[in-house]
Design an enzyme around this catalytic site. Structure first.
Site, PDB file in Angstrom:
ATOM      1  N   LYS A 194       0.777  -0.826   0.463  1.00 14.97           N
ATOM      2  CA  LYS A 194       0.019  -0.387   0.250  1.00 14.97           C
ATOM      3  C   LYS A 194       0.880   1.421   0.561  1.00 14.97           C
ATOM      4  CE  LYS A 194      -2.121   1.408   3.550  1.00 14.97           C
ATOM      5  NZ  LYS A 194      -2.293   3.246   3.695  1.00 14.97           N
ATOM      6  N   ASP A 210      -3.469   4.179  -2.296  1.00 15.80           N
ATOM      7  CA  ASP A 210      -4.327   4.707  -1.334  1.00 15.80           C
ATOM      8  C   ASP A 210      -4.359   6.128  -0.932  1.00 15.80           C
ATOM      9  OD1 ASP A 210      -5.939   4.339   1.832  1.00 15.80           O
ATOM     10  OD2 ASP A 210      -4.901   4.195   3.003  1.00 15.80           O
ATOM     11  N   LEU A 211      -5.147   6.659  -1.614  1.00 13.51           N
ATOM     12  CA  LEU A 211      -4.858   8.492  -2.000  1.00 13.51           C
ATOM     13  C   LEU A 211      -6.414   8.732  -1.065  1.00 13.51           C
ATOM     14  CD1 LEU A 211      -2.933   9.504  -5.138  1.00 13.51           C
ATOM     15  CD2 LEU A 211      -2.072   9.248  -2.014  1.00 13.51           C
ATOM     16  N   LYS A 212      -7.736   7.769  -1.224  1.00 12.95           N
ATOM     17  CA  LYS A 212      -9.232   8.585  -0.287  1.00 12.95           C
ATOM     18  C   LYS A 212      -9.140   9.697  -0.888  1.00 12.95           C
ATOM     19  CE  LYS A 212      -7.589   6.310   3.975  1.00 12.95           C
ATOM     20  NZ  LYS A 212      -6.207   6.205   3.859  1.00 12.95           N
ATOM     21  N   ASP A 263     -13.733  15.344  -4.283  1.00  7.34           N
ATOM     22  CA  ASP A 263     -13.644  16.573  -4.480  1.00  7.34           C
ATOM     23  C   ASP A 263     -14.001  15.901  -5.752  1.00  7.34           C
ATOM     24  OD1 ASP A 263     -12.566  19.032  -5.940  1.00  7.34           O
ATOM     25  OD2 ASP A 263     -10.293  18.158  -5.088  1.00  7.34           O
ATOM     26  N   PRO A 321     -16.859  15.570  -8.665  1.00  2.00           N
ATOM     27  CA  PRO A 321     -16.395  14.613  -9.897  1.00  2.00           C
ATOM     28  C   PRO A 321     -15.945  14.258 -10.486  1.00  2.00           C
ATOM     29  CG  PRO A 321     -18.941  15.001  -9.546  1.00  2.00           C
ATOM     30  CD  PRO A 321     -18.026  15.779  -8.518  1.00  2.00           C
ATOM     31  N   ASN A 322     -15.813  15.325 -11.675  1.00  2.65           N
ATOM     32  CA  ASN A 322     -14.818  15.572 -13.090  1.00  2.65           C
ATOM     33  C   ASN A 322     -13.220  16.017 -11.854  1.00  2.65           C
ATOM     34  OD1 ASN A 322     -14.075  15.773 -15.808  1.00  2.65           O
ATOM     35  ND2 ASN A 322     -13.482  17.920 -14.478  1.00  2.65           N
ATOM     36  N   THR A 332     -11.326   4.595  10.305  1.00  2.13           N
ATOM     37  CA  THR A 332     -10.840   3.303  11.619  1.00  2.13           C
ATOM     38  C   THR A 332     -10.229   4.421  12.523  1.00  2.13           C
ATOM     39  OG1 THR A 332      -8.476   2.473  10.669  1.00  2.13           O
ATOM     40  CG2 THR A 332     -10.051   1.030  10.480  1.00  2.13           C
ATOM     41  N   ARG A 345      -4.719  -5.664  13.998  1.00  4.02           N
ATOM     42  CA  ARG A 345      -3.321  -5.278  14.612  1.00  4.02           C
ATOM     43  C   ARG A 345      -3.126  -7.027  15.346  1.00  4.02           C
ATOM     44  NH1 ARG A 345      -2.388  -1.809  13.148  1.00  4.02           N
ATOM     45  NH2 ARG A 345      -2.058   0.349  14.613  1.00  4.02           N
ATOM     46  N   GLN A 399      -5.655   3.753  15.622  1.00  5.04           N
ATOM     47  CA  GLN A 399      -6.770   3.135  14.975  1.00  5.04           C
ATOM     48  C   GLN A 399      -7.176   2.512  16.373  1.00  5.04           C
ATOM     49  OE1 GLN A 399      -7.004   3.022  11.825  1.00  5.04           O
ATOM     50  NE2 GLN A 399      -4.562   2.492  11.038  1.00  5.04           N
ATOM     51  N   GLY A 445       0.351  -2.456   9.259  1.00  3.39           N
ATOM     52  CA  GLY A 445       1.296  -1.990   8.131  1.00  3.39           C
ATOM     53  C   GLY A 445       2.667  -2.078   9.920  1.00  3.39           C
ATOM     54  N   ARG A 446       2.533  -0.991  10.620  1.00  2.19           N
ATOM     55  CA  ARG A 446       3.096  -0.742  11.562  1.00  2.19           C
ATOM     56  C   ARG A 446       3.610  -1.817  11.880  1.00  2.19           C
ATOM     57  NH1 ARG A 446       0.933   5.029  13.946  1.00  2.19           N
ATOM     58  NH2 ARG A 446      -0.856   3.453  13.191  1.00  2.19           N
TER      59      ARG A 446
END
Length: 246
Positions: free
Chosen positions: A42, A69-71, A74, A76-77, A128, A190, A199, A219-220
Site C-alpha cells: 500500500k 491509498d489516496l482516498k 473532490d 466528480p470531474n 478506522t 493488530r 486506530q 502496517g506497523r
C-alpha cells in the site's frame, strides 16, 4: 500491465503491507525484503507525495500489486480524472471517500472502467481512526455502524463500485447486508500484543478474515518489527486456512 496481475496462476493476495515510510528509497529497500507472492503493498499520501508515480512503477517491477491509498474526495470531474490516471498506472486497488456522494463515485467508476478493467475501485466508509465522537464533530448523528452501512450501500448498490475500505469490526455486518461480491479491505489490523496506535476500531488478522474481509492491511506490526519479513510470514501463516464467513 502489472507483472503480478498478468499471471493467472497467482491468487489475489489477502495481506497488504502498508509502506509507511517518508521516502521512496526507504520504501523500496523495505519492499525488496518481502515476497510479492505473499503480499501486496500500500502506497499512501505521504509516500506518494514524496516519491510519485515512479515508485509505483518500481514496485510493479519488483512483482508487487499496489494499493494506491489516496482516498480521493473532490468534485466528480476531478476525482474521475485522478482515478483514470491511477488506473493507467495499472494499480491493483485505488480508493475514494464515499462521503463525496453518488455523482462523484459514478464518475470515478466510469473513468476507471474506460481505461483498465483490472483496477479495483473501493470506497472508504468511516476511517478506522474515527468513533462516534468524531462523527458528531462533523455533524453526523448516526453511529459508526449506521454511517458505514449507509455509505456502503451508496457505494456498492447505487454507484456500482467494486468494494469498500472498512473496519474489520463492520465486515460481518456488511457481508450480511451486501453479500459475497464486494471486496472488503480492512485496515486497523493488530496482533494481540500490539497497541491500537491511532486506530480505534481494530481486530486481529484471523478474526478480520472470519468476519468477511477480502484482504487486510497491516502496517506497523510489520514495518516496525525487528525482522519485518519474519513478521509478515507469521501473519501470512496465521491467515492460511481461514475462510471468510459469508
Amino acid at each position: 500491465m502489472d507483472p503480478v496481475t498478468e499471471n493467472p496462476n497467482l491468487q489475489e493476495p489477502r495481506l497488504i503491507v502498508a509502506l509507511d515510510f517518508a521516502s521512496g528509497d526507504e520504501a523500496l529497500a523495505f519492499a525488496r525484503g518481502l515476497d510479492p507472492h505473499q503480499c501486496a503493498l500500500k502506497v499512501g499520501f505521504e509516500l506518494f507525495v514524496v516519491a510519485g508515480p515512479d515508485l509505483v512503477d518500481r514496485l510493479h517491477a519488483l512483482g508487487f500489486r499496489v494499493f494506491l491509498d489516496l482516498k480521493f474526495h473532490d468534485i466528480p470531474n476531478t476525482v474521475a480524472a485522478a482515478c483514470r490516471a491511477a488506473a493507467r498506472m495499472d494499480v491493483w486497488l485505488v480508493n475514494l471517500h464515499a462521503s463525496g456522494g453518488l455523482a462523484m463515485m459514478r464518475a470515478a467508476r466510469d473513468a476507471v472502467r474506460e481505461v483498465n478493467e483490472q483496477t479495483v475501485l473501493l470506497a472508504v466508509t468511516v476511517l478506522t481512526s474515527s468513533d462516534r465522537a468524531t462523527l458528531e464533530e462533523t455533524g453526523v448523528q448516526d453511529t459508526p455502524d449506521g454511517q458505514v452501512m449507509r455509505l456502503g450501500r451508496l457505494a456498492v448498490e447505487q454507484a456500482g463500485l467494486d468494494g469498500l475500505v472498512c473496519s474489520a469490526r463492520e465486515a460481518a455486518m456488511l457481508r450480511r447486508e451486501l453479500g459475497a461480491a464486494p471486496r472488503l479491505v480492512t485496515p486497523g489490523i493488530r496482533l494481540e500484543t500490539a497497541g491500537g496506535d491511532d486506530q480505534k476500531r481494530v481486530m486481529t488478522p484471523e478474526r478480520a478474515l472470519e468476519a468477511g474481509a477480502s484482504a487486510i492491511v497491516v502496517g506497523r506490526p510489520i514495518t516496525r518489527a525487528q525482522d519485518p519479513a519474519a513478521a509478515m510470514r507469521t501473519i501470512a501463516g496465521r491467515m492460511q486456512g481461514v475462510s471468510p464467513t459469508q
